[in-house]
Design a protein around this motif. Structure first.
Motif, PDB file in Angstrom:
ATOM      1  N   ARG A  66       0.806  -1.275  -0.152  1.00  0.00           N
ATOM      2  CA  ARG A  66      -0.042   0.057  -0.089  1.00  0.00           C
ATOM      3  C   ARG A  66       0.894   1.260   0.064  1.00  0.00           C
ATOM      4  NH1 ARG A  66      -4.759  -1.730   4.561  1.00  0.00           N
ATOM      5  NH2 ARG A  66      -4.621  -3.915   3.933  1.00  0.00           N
ATOM      6  N   HIS A  83       0.155   5.262   1.093  1.00  0.00           N
ATOM      7  CA  HIS A  83      -0.684   6.568   1.264  1.00  0.00           C
ATOM      8  C   HIS A  83      -0.249   7.917   0.901  1.00  0.00           C
ATOM      9  CE1 HIS A  83      -2.384   3.297   3.655  1.00  0.00           C
ATOM     10  NE2 HIS A  83      -1.453   3.047   4.179  1.00  0.00           N
ATOM     11  N   VAL A 128      -5.613   9.734   0.134  1.00  0.00           N
ATOM     12  CA  VAL A 128      -5.957   8.607  -0.625  1.00  0.00           C
ATOM     13  C   VAL A 128      -4.822   7.624  -0.422  1.00  0.00           C
ATOM     14  CG1 VAL A 128      -6.744   9.812  -2.488  1.00  0.00           C
ATOM     15  CG2 VAL A 128      -4.443   9.400  -2.585  1.00  0.00           C
ATOM     16  N   SER A 129      -5.375   6.341  -0.456  1.00  0.00           N
ATOM     17  CA  SER A 129      -4.794   4.958  -0.380  1.00  0.00           C
ATOM     18  C   SER A 129      -4.607   4.357  -1.712  1.00  0.00           C
ATOM     19  CB  SER A 129      -5.086   4.307   0.852  1.00  0.00           C
ATOM     20  OG  SER A 129      -5.231   4.734   1.990  1.00  0.00           O
ATOM     21  N   VAL A 130      -3.480   3.768  -1.869  1.00  0.00           N
ATOM     22  CA  VAL A 130      -3.261   3.061  -3.233  1.00  0.00           C
ATOM     23  C   VAL A 130      -2.781   1.633  -2.784  1.00  0.00           C
ATOM     24  CG1 VAL A 130      -1.740   2.652  -5.403  1.00  0.00           C
ATOM     25  CG2 VAL A 130      -2.301   5.099  -4.620  1.00  0.00           C
ATOM     26  N   CYS A 179      -7.427   2.684  -6.081  1.00  0.00           N
ATOM     27  CA  CYS A 179      -7.156   3.940  -5.167  1.00  0.00           C
ATOM     28  C   CYS A 179      -8.483   4.208  -4.564  1.00  0.00           C
ATOM     29  CB  CYS A 179      -6.311   4.848  -6.112  1.00  0.00           C
ATOM     30  SG  CYS A 179      -6.124   6.546  -5.119  1.00  0.00           S
ATOM     31  N   SER A 237      -8.665   7.528   1.630  1.00  0.00           N
ATOM     32  CA  SER A 237      -8.176   6.750   3.054  1.00  0.00           C
ATOM     33  C   SER A 237      -9.010   7.024   4.272  1.00  0.00           C
ATOM     34  CB  SER A 237      -6.623   7.673   3.367  1.00  0.00           C
ATOM     35  OG  SER A 237      -6.041   7.418   2.277  1.00  0.00           O
ATOM     36  N   VAL A 240      -5.935   5.131 -11.196  1.00  0.00           N
ATOM     37  CA  VAL A 240      -4.419   4.975 -10.841  1.00  0.00           C
ATOM     38  C   VAL A 240      -3.820   4.289 -12.081  1.00  0.00           C
ATOM     39  CG1 VAL A 240      -5.031   3.026  -9.479  1.00  0.00           C
ATOM     40  CG2 VAL A 240      -2.805   4.126  -9.094  1.00  0.00           C
ATOM     41  N   VAL A 270      -1.809   8.827  -9.700  1.00  0.00           N
ATOM     42  CA  VAL A 270      -3.115   9.035  -9.418  1.00  0.00           C
ATOM     43  C   VAL A 270      -3.799  10.023  -9.783  1.00  0.00           C
ATOM     44  CG1 VAL A 270      -5.000   9.056  -7.352  1.00  0.00           C
ATOM     45  CG2 VAL A 270      -2.904   7.448  -7.152  1.00  0.00           C
TER      46      VAL A 270
END
Ligand code: FES
Length: 227
Positions: free
Chosen positions: A45, A47, A55-57, A66, A69, A137, A146
């Protein structure tokens, strides 16, 4: 990590000194670079904070996703939640109240109940609709980019990404729509819980629940999963 520079395919080419490419094809939106590919291996992951939004990938089964978060419900650190497979849908499970959010679509799932043979039983998993915003993403030249689905070129970015990872922006995650997670998306106190989380908070393993369309098995315990 905060990176707000946005990239197009031409900006990569020109950085590499390739001016020819600029004359051959239109610029392809890539978005904001959030890190190197190798910093987000399978199960990993990233962030990031893009234009103030957290956002978190995630990379799962070779695909990138994505998602916002911060949990839409009450600002929980959704981005560091466990991952569960709910009937084939990969979901983040919010650590605070255990909502299951589809990382590809942003749908929030719940399990219906059935009254059978005088007993109340767990039934089918259903969606409450899209509650969490997802974002296009893409990965190019060893980096991950992103494009926020609130940005006007989000649709072009999703197309450029070949719908890699998240399929967004879906109709529910377009620049003109409001998604419930928009409410907490910029909250620094909530977002920093995710952004500054230790590596141990980002579990790679995917746990399967509800694969039979019914209630999670007895093996699934809060915060302590067995497979
Ligand atoms: S904050 Fe309640 S489920 Fe996420």
């Amino acid at each position: 990590m905060q990176m707000i520079k946005r990239f197009f395919s031409h900006s990569l080419s020109s950085e590499a000194g390739d001016q020819t490419a600029q004359n051959e094809s239109p610029a392809k939106p890539l978005g904001t670079c959030v890190g190197d590919s190798k910093s987000c291996p399978e199960g990993g992951r990233l962030h990031a904070k893009i234009e103030g939004r957290y956002v978190s990938v995630l990379r799962i089964d070779g695909k990138l996703f994505c998602i916002d978060s911060i949990c839409f419900h009450a600002g929980g650190p959704l981005g560091i939640g466990d991952i569960e497979d709910v009937n084939g849908h990969k979901c983040l499970v919010c650590p605070w109240h255990f909502y299951k959010i589809d990382i590809q679509t942003g749908d929030k799932y719940y399990q219906g109940l059935e009254f059978k043979d005088g007993k109340m039983l767990g039934g089918e998993w259903k969606s409450n609709g899209v509650r969490q915003r997802v974002h296009p993403v893409v990965e190019e030249s060893g980096k991950i980019y992103v494009t926020l689905s609130t940005q006007p070129d989000a649709e072009a970015a999703a197309t450029a990404a070949g719908l890699l990872g998240c399929g967004g922006p879906t109709a529910a995650c377009s620049p003109s729509s409001r998604v419930e997670s928009d409410g907490y998306a910029f909250d620094a106190q909530c977002g920093d819980r995710v952004l500054n989380s230790p590596p141990s908070a980002n579990r790679a393993k995917v746990h399967s629940v509800g694969a039979d369309g019914r209630k999670p098995s007895g093996q699934v315990l809060r915060g302590q999963y067995k497979s």
